[in-house]
Structure formats: structure tokens, C-alpha cells
Design a protein around this motif. Sequence first.
Motif, PDB file in Angstrom:
ATOM      1  N   HIS A 184       0.842  -1.196   0.000  1.00 46.22           N
ATOM      2  CA  HIS A 184       0.000   0.000   0.000  1.00 46.22           C
ATOM      3  C   HIS A 184       0.879   1.248   0.000  1.00 46.22           C
ATOM      4  O   HIS A 184       1.917   1.293   0.665  1.00 46.22           O
ATOM      5  N   ASP A 185       0.423   2.262  -0.725  1.00 45.60           N
ATOM      6  CA  ASP A 185       1.146   3.533  -0.770  1.00 45.60           C
ATOM      7  C   ASP A 185       0.591   4.491   0.277  1.00 45.60           C
ATOM      8  O   ASP A 185      -0.629   4.566   0.490  1.00 45.60           O
ATOM      9  N   TYR A 186       1.496   5.233   0.907  1.00 41.46           N
ATOM     10  CA  TYR A 186       1.095   6.186   1.939  1.00 41.46           C
ATOM     11  C   TYR A 186       1.824   7.510   1.736  1.00 41.46           C
ATOM     12  O   TYR A 186       3.024   7.531   1.452  1.00 41.46           O
ATOM     13  N   TYR A 187       1.059   8.610   1.893  1.00 43.33           N
ATOM     14  CA  TYR A 187       1.699   9.907   2.037  1.00 43.33           C
ATOM     15  C   TYR A 187       2.311   9.952   3.434  1.00 43.33           C
ATOM     16  O   TYR A 187       1.671   9.565   4.416  1.00 43.33           O
ATOM     17  N   VAL A 188       3.540  10.447   3.545  1.00 48.91           N
ATOM     18  CA  VAL A 188       4.221  10.491   4.841  1.00 48.91           C
ATOM     19  C   VAL A 188       4.465  11.946   5.233  1.00 48.91           C
ATOM     20  O   VAL A 188       4.997  12.731   4.441  1.00 48.91           O
ATOM     21  N   TYR A 189       4.044  12.297   6.455  1.00 48.87           N
ATOM     22  CA  TYR A 189       4.240  13.649   6.973  1.00 48.87           C
ATOM     23  C   TYR A 189       5.033  13.590   8.273  1.00 48.87           C
ATOM     24  O   TYR A 189       4.815  12.714   9.113  1.00 48.87           O
ATOM     25  N   GLN A 190       5.943  14.530   8.418  1.00 44.90           N
ATOM     26  CA  GLN A 190       6.700  14.678   9.665  1.00 44.90           C
ATOM     27  C   GLN A 190       6.120  15.858  10.445  1.00 44.90           C
ATOM     28  O   GLN A 190       5.951  16.945   9.901  1.00 44.90           O
ATOM     29  N   ILE A 191       5.823  15.621  11.725  1.00 48.08           N
ATOM     30  CA  ILE A 191       5.267  16.671  12.577  1.00 48.08           C
ATOM     31  C   ILE A 191       6.198  16.843  13.771  1.00 48.08           C
ATOM     32  O   ILE A 191       6.498  15.865  14.473  1.00 48.08           O
ATOM     33  N   VAL A 192       6.679  18.057  13.991  1.00 51.20           N
ATOM     34  CA  VAL A 192       7.569  18.356  15.118  1.00 51.20           C
ATOM     35  C   VAL A 192       6.767  19.136  16.154  1.00 51.20           C
ATOM     36  O   VAL A 192       6.177  20.178  15.839  1.00 51.20           O
ATOM     37  N   LEU A 193       6.763  18.620  17.390  1.00 51.52           N
ATOM     38  CA  LEU A 193       5.963  19.199  18.461  1.00 51.52           C
ATOM     39  C   LEU A 193       6.853  19.812  19.536  1.00 51.52           C
ATOM     40  O   LEU A 193       7.945  19.308  19.816  1.00 51.52           O
ATOM     41  N   GLN A 194       6.356  20.873  20.147  1.00 53.69           N
ATOM     42  CA  GLN A 194       7.008  21.489  21.308  1.00 53.69           C
ATOM     43  C   GLN A 194       6.224  21.078  22.551  1.00 53.69           C
ATOM     44  O   GLN A 194       5.078  21.476  22.732  1.00 53.69           O
ATOM     45  N   PRO A 195       6.818  20.253  23.439  1.00 51.88           N
ATOM     46  CA  PRO A 195       6.067  19.766  24.600  1.00 51.88           C
ATOM     47  C   PRO A 195       5.880  20.836  25.674  1.00 51.88           C
ATOM     48  O   PRO A 195       6.667  21.776  25.792  1.00 51.88           O
ATOM     49  N   HIS A 196       4.841  20.653  26.463  1.00 50.18           N
ATOM     50  CA  HIS A 196       4.730  21.315  27.754  1.00 50.18           C
ATOM     51  C   HIS A 196       5.575  20.507  28.736  1.00 50.18           C
ATOM     52  O   HIS A 196       5.817  19.321  28.528  1.00 50.18           O
ATOM     53  N   ALA A 197       6.032  21.115  29.810  1.00 53.97           N
ATOM     54  CA  ALA A 197       6.966  20.435  30.713  1.00 53.97           C
ATOM     55  C   ALA A 197       6.346  19.256  31.447  1.00 53.97           C
ATOM     56  O   ALA A 197       7.049  18.291  31.777  1.00 53.97           O
ATOM     57  N   THR A 198       5.026  19.296  31.707  1.00 55.41           N
ATOM     58  CA  THR A 198       4.449  18.249  32.556  1.00 55.41           C
ATOM     59  C   THR A 198       3.209  17.573  31.985  1.00 55.41           C
ATOM     60  O   THR A 198       2.820  16.514  32.470  1.00 55.41           O
ATOM     61  N   SER A 199       2.556  18.144  30.993  1.00 55.37           N
ATOM     62  CA  SER A 199       1.273  17.592  30.549  1.00 55.37           C
ATOM     63  C   SER A 199       1.468  16.426  29.582  1.00 55.37           C
ATOM     64  O   SER A 199       2.480  16.310  28.899  1.00 55.37           O
ATOM     65  N   ALA A 200       0.451  15.564  29.548  1.00 56.51           N
ATOM     66  CA  ALA A 200       0.429  14.416  28.643  1.00 56.51           C
ATOM     67  C   ALA A 200      -0.940  14.376  27.972  1.00 56.51           C
ATOM     68  O   ALA A 200      -1.821  15.189  28.265  1.00 56.51           O
ATOM     69  N   GLY A 201      -1.135  13.438  27.076  1.00 53.33           N
ATOM     70  CA  GLY A 201      -2.426  13.312  26.402  1.00 53.33           C
ATOM     71  C   GLY A 201      -2.257  12.748  25.011  1.00 53.33           C
ATOM     72  O   GLY A 201      -1.245  12.121  24.689  1.00 53.33           O
TER      73      GLY A 201
END
Length: 492
Positions: A184-201
Motif C-alpha cells: 500500500h502507498d502512503y503519504y508520509v508527513y513529519q510533525i515536530v511538536l514542542q512539549p509542555h513540561a508536565t502535561s500528557a495526552g
Amino acid sequence: MKRIILLAFVSFITTLSSFSQGLNNTSGAVCVNELSVFNYGRHCLNSNTRWTVTGGVFTENNSTSIDNTAITQHTVQWTSGVVPAGGYKITVEEYCPTVTYLTSGTFTGKIPNVEKITSGGFNDPNSLAVPCGSTANVTIYAYVNKAAGNQVQGDFDGTYSIGLPSGWSTISKSYQGISTYDGHDYYVYQIVLQPHATSAGNFSLRNTTSCSGVSQYSDQRYFTISRSAANYSITGGTLVCSTNTYSISDSYISSYSWSTSSNLYVSSGQGTGSPQVTYNLSNPGAGYVQASVSDACGNSNIVQTKNIYVGPPAHSITGPSSICLNNPETYDLTNNNIYEASTISWSSSSGNLSVYSANPIAYVTALATGSYYLNATGINACGSVTYNYLVTATDCGIMSKVSPNPAGNDLNVEFLNVDSAESLPDEIDLLPENSLIPVQVVNVKETYKNNKLGNNPSIQMNVKDIPRGIYYLHIYKQDQKTPVNRTRVILN
């Protein structure tokens, strides 16, 4: 009459054979508000059918189902802007007298569907644990299904809806190209995130490309972000003589609980990041300081331990309590390490017990029979302690004196209690420390066959060309398989 019945039967066969049984199309890609026409070829004459649709309605009744109909053609308008779980779907149940036929078709949205989000490759995990307190960038990858019939993928920024954990932000989003996995063919995207120091989700993503002028959403995919305990460590000295301060320095620790080994106690600062720990003046030796902490990310009972040494050196001497004359033996201090004793001094209670120090061990040779004390003094910053060990020396047979030891070019073996040629040993073997194969063999009696036997006869061995290291000199009497004398020799 017979002719009429036959014609009717022929007509029945012809009518059934003109149908293409089942749905005329069962797969493809559709768009919200788009119309799709479906034809159904029945399996039996005059059967009723029940039609149902997921993600749309039938135009003739604006409903998701049509019951008990003999009509074999229906039109569907796709109304759901979000691609249903499992895709857009149409199902036909045909009720024949003896059997029910079930036929269905499943359709993707014409916009590319987000297949999965991972921490890297297509088969990598769809979750990541970020250390508590870390705000270092997090990079994840989205794989978007490039199925047949999909629209050409557009600009990532304008066509995707992103959900982020509280306090997190998106730094960049970039198209990486098309990759193929399992056919199967897939479009691939890179996402760079800036975390908060303590939160999750959850990080969530779905395609929101417009289709026929109306937003059509792909399935929403999630990437789970949790917060792990940071690599907290205890700092402080490795030796406690009286009182030391230990600490864990991290702004995201919310609580501390300190404990120690039995030879220490927390004298102040319990519940803080920098307690004082005091030696209780008993049981010198190994100890530890331990902290159990909780952090602002919800992690609790995080245990860190620092192993230390407490008080002056605590040793005991190990080695044989009985030795043979002129036969060196090895002695050691148990539990020795740099924190217990930075200096070790060996000695004996008599000159008849020769001690060669090679810290933390000693090579001991008895020069006369008797009982003597071997002494070892361990010294560290907390003080010094001397330990004594009683060694008894006996005459085990042929006595020899090996000199010099350590040796360089020549090694002299002197026999101290030989008064006749018959009492000479037969053979001397020089063996490496970890081998049973001698590197040099001397036939003693052959050497003295034509020589006069004097006082304390000796054999000189040339060891100049033998590799440097630790060896053992074995002295054998005739027909004996074990040596009557064994001496440790160092070649340097």
C-alpha cells in the motif's frame, strides 16, 4: 394447455438469467453530497429486499434504509462529512423462499484517510513516553492512505485538523513523500511538536479536505503521549565518616522521602531535596542512601539509591592458616575497595614470615617453622584499622629458597635441607599461572650426576627469554604426581 405452461417456464428462466446477481458495484471512493446509483440483480423471482446505507441516505425516502422492496435500483446521497468507522457502506438483504442472500459494498472517502501515526517507521509504536520536565522537541510521523480514487493530496497546513495535549504546540509540519508498506502507498508527513513540561495526552490528526465543496473528514487517528519519570540521581560523597549532605535537584519533584542503611540515619532535612545523613558509629562497612520521590507529572514512588561506604575500613584476611616452609602463599582482604581503604599496609610479627605486598593482596613465605601473625592495616579518611591473622608454618619436606623473587634474567633455587644425593628432588618445572604446561623443566639429579654435592646445593635457571608474568615453580620427588614444594615466582 401443456404448451402454455412450457412457455411460462421458459420465460421464467430467461428473466432470471438476464439479471447480474448481487450489487453492481461494491467498492471505490465517494465524496460527501455525491450521488451513487446502485443496481441489484436478484437471485430468485419475486423476492423482497432490504437496503441499508451507512454514511448516507436513500434519495427516495431520505432514510438510511428501505424495507420490503422489489425495486432493484436505488440512489444514495452520501451525507456524512466524517468517513464512518469501517468506511461508507451499502448492504442488501434478499429474502428468497429457502435462503437469504446478503451483499454489501464498502467505499472509502475520496480524501486520503489517516492510516496511523507513529514515532518513526510505519510499524513503530503509536505512543511515546516523554521524561517529566522535558521540553525537547518531539518528532512523530503520520501515514495517510493513498488509495485508488483518492484526490491528490494537498497542502498539509490547510487540509488537516490537529489536536494536541494541553500546553503543547506544533513547530513544523512537512511532507516527506510517498512510502510503500505491505503493498500500500502512503503519504508520509513529519510533525515536530514542542512539549509542555508536565502535561500528557493524545495527539490527534484527521484529514479535512473539501470534497464537492463540502468538508469531508477522514477517520481521526491518535498518538498517545505519556510522561515518564526523569532520570533523577542522588549527589553526595561516597564515604561517610560523620555527617554528609545528599541531594536530588529537580524543579519538577513534588515530594521526597529519604531512608538509609542501618549504619546511617537521616539527622535533618527529611522531606526536602537535601537531607543530612549521619554515621551512627556502629557497623562500619557498606551502606546506602535512598530517596523515594513523586513528580509533577503524576509519577510516584520513584526510588533512587546511592551506594556508599560508612566509617573506617572493615576487613578480614583470607588465606591458608597453615603453610609450608619456603612455599609462598597468597592472602587477601575481603570487601576491599577504594572507599573502604585508600591505603593497605601489610606486615608480620616476625622476620621469619616474609611478606611481599601487592595490594590488595600479599605473598607470604615462612622462613622457619612456628606460628606468626600476618597483619593488614586499612586506612581511609575516617581512620585506620589493623587486622591480625595467625599463620602456622611447618616443614612439609624438601625446603627450597628461590631468589631473586621477583626475578629478571636468572632464577636460583637453593635446597636447604638436603644432605645426600638421594634426598635431592628429581625435577623442577616452571609453569605459567594459568597453565599446566611447563615453560622450563630441569632434571635436578641429572644435573648433579657428575657434580659434587655441597652444602645447600642449588640450581640456576635462565629465565631471560621467558615472557614476563606470574609463574609457579613445582619441585617433584621421584614417582610423585604432585609437587612436594610449590613456589610462586614473578618475572619482571
